[in-house]
Design an enzyme around this catalytic site. Sequence first.
Site, PDB file in Angstrom:
ATOM      1  N   HIS A 137       0.997  -1.137   0.011  1.00  0.00           N
ATOM      2  CA  HIS A 137       0.021   0.043   0.102  1.00  0.00           C
ATOM      3  C   HIS A 137       0.914   1.091   0.149  1.00  0.00           C
ATOM      4  CE1 HIS A 137       1.413  -0.322   4.023  1.00  0.00           C
ATOM      5  NE2 HIS A 137       1.100   1.034   4.148  1.00  0.00           N
TER       6      HIS A 137
ATOM      7  N   HIS B   9       5.562   6.450  -0.966  1.00  0.00           N
ATOM      8  CA  HIS B   9       6.278   5.282  -1.230  1.00  0.00           C
ATOM      9  C   HIS B   9       5.561   3.984  -0.922  1.00  0.00           C
ATOM     10  CE1 HIS B   9       7.045   5.679   2.970  1.00  0.00           C
ATOM     11  NE2 HIS B   9       7.276   4.424   3.052  1.00  0.00           N
TER      12      HIS B   9
HETATM   13  O1  3AM Z   1       3.714   2.954   4.493  1.00  0.00           O
HETATM   14  P1  3AM Z   1       5.031   2.494   5.452  1.00  0.00           P
HETATM   15  O2  3AM Z   1       5.131   1.090   5.058  1.00  0.00           O
HETATM   16  O3  3AM Z   1       6.180   3.229   5.018  1.00  0.00           O
HETATM   17  O4  3AM Z   1       5.915   2.206   8.794  1.00  0.00           O
HETATM   18  C1  3AM Z   1       4.557   2.292   8.971  1.00  0.00           C
HETATM   19  C2  3AM Z   1       3.849   1.984   7.733  1.00  0.00           C
HETATM   20  O5  3AM Z   1       4.592   2.821   6.711  1.00  0.00           O
HETATM   21  C3  3AM Z   1       3.882   3.392   9.385  1.00  0.00           C
HETATM   22  O6  3AM Z   1       2.552   3.410   9.198  1.00  0.00           O
HETATM   23  C4  3AM Z   1       2.257   2.655   7.892  1.00  0.00           C
HETATM   24  C5  3AM Z   1       1.373   1.472   8.221  1.00  0.00           C
HETATM   25  O7  3AM Z   1       1.794   0.908   9.366  1.00  0.00           O
HETATM   26  N1  3AM Z   1       4.299   3.839  10.650  1.00  0.00           N
HETATM   27  C6  3AM Z   1       4.076   2.917  11.729  1.00  0.00           C
HETATM   28  N2  3AM Z   1       4.462   3.511  12.869  1.00  0.00           N
HETATM   29  C7  3AM Z   1       4.569   4.634  12.557  1.00  0.00           C
HETATM   30  C8  3AM Z   1       4.874   5.857  13.318  1.00  0.00           C
HETATM   31  N3  3AM Z   1       5.186   5.825  14.760  1.00  0.00           N
HETATM   32  C9  3AM Z   1       4.464   4.839  11.319  1.00  0.00           C
HETATM   33  N4  3AM Z   1       4.645   6.274  10.581  1.00  0.00           N
HETATM   34  C10 3AM Z   1       4.700   7.297  11.446  1.00  0.00           C
HETATM   35  N5  3AM Z   1       4.936   7.372  12.911  1.00  0.00           N
END
Ligand code: 3AM
Length: 175
Positions: A43, A125
């Site tokens: 996603h 991304h």
């Molecule tokens: O889309 P991506 O995979 O980069 O890394 C987590 C994921 O991002 C991010 O939210 C998305 C869905 O899980 N994520 C998890 N914890 C986070 C945080 N504390 C976070 N993004 C910002 N702050």
Amino acid sequence: MPESQRLFFALSLPAGIQRQLVSWRAQAFAEHTGRPVAGANLHMTLAFLGDVSPAKQQVFMDLAGRIRQPRFTLRLDDAGHWPRPGVVWLGTRQPPRGLLQLADLLRAQAARNGCHQSPMPFHPHITLYRQATQPVALPPPGFCWTAEACEFTLFASEFSRGRTRYQALHRWPLL
Ligand code: 3AM
């Protein structure tokens, strides 16, 4: 009392593109690049909300329901590696204006409603691998995946029995 859920807004990918990306990833990257994200979990995050109570979730649902933003085409023609979080990603060299506007709007609403937002600029991304802390050989440029973004989704992230699962709670159309 109903429990908080870990929520985020994202663009989901059609199942066909998820499948194609999974096979491309297996060929384009070395075997031990990192922990591959499950195909169904691929996603593009728009805004991360964190742990949200049911009452606050309803606030976000109402706000999202009022969003009127145009649909756009995603050209996924860029890949990179962030060694610090250990993320290998697929992205776009020229993010469409509609994507940036949608993410700005959702991130601003999140911040106004008490969800801390990273001060880092939004870098759209799709995470392909996690735990990629060693140097990564990226595929040569020239690839390009396209996907029409016609909706955005509120997801709940659940972790159980060693697995992360994203549950789509609600989808809203782009115009
Ligand atoms: O889309 P991506 O995979 O980069 O890394 C987590 C994921 O991002 C991010 O939210 C998305 C869905 O899980 N994520 C998890 N914890 C986070 C945080 N504390 C976070 N993004 C910002 N702050």
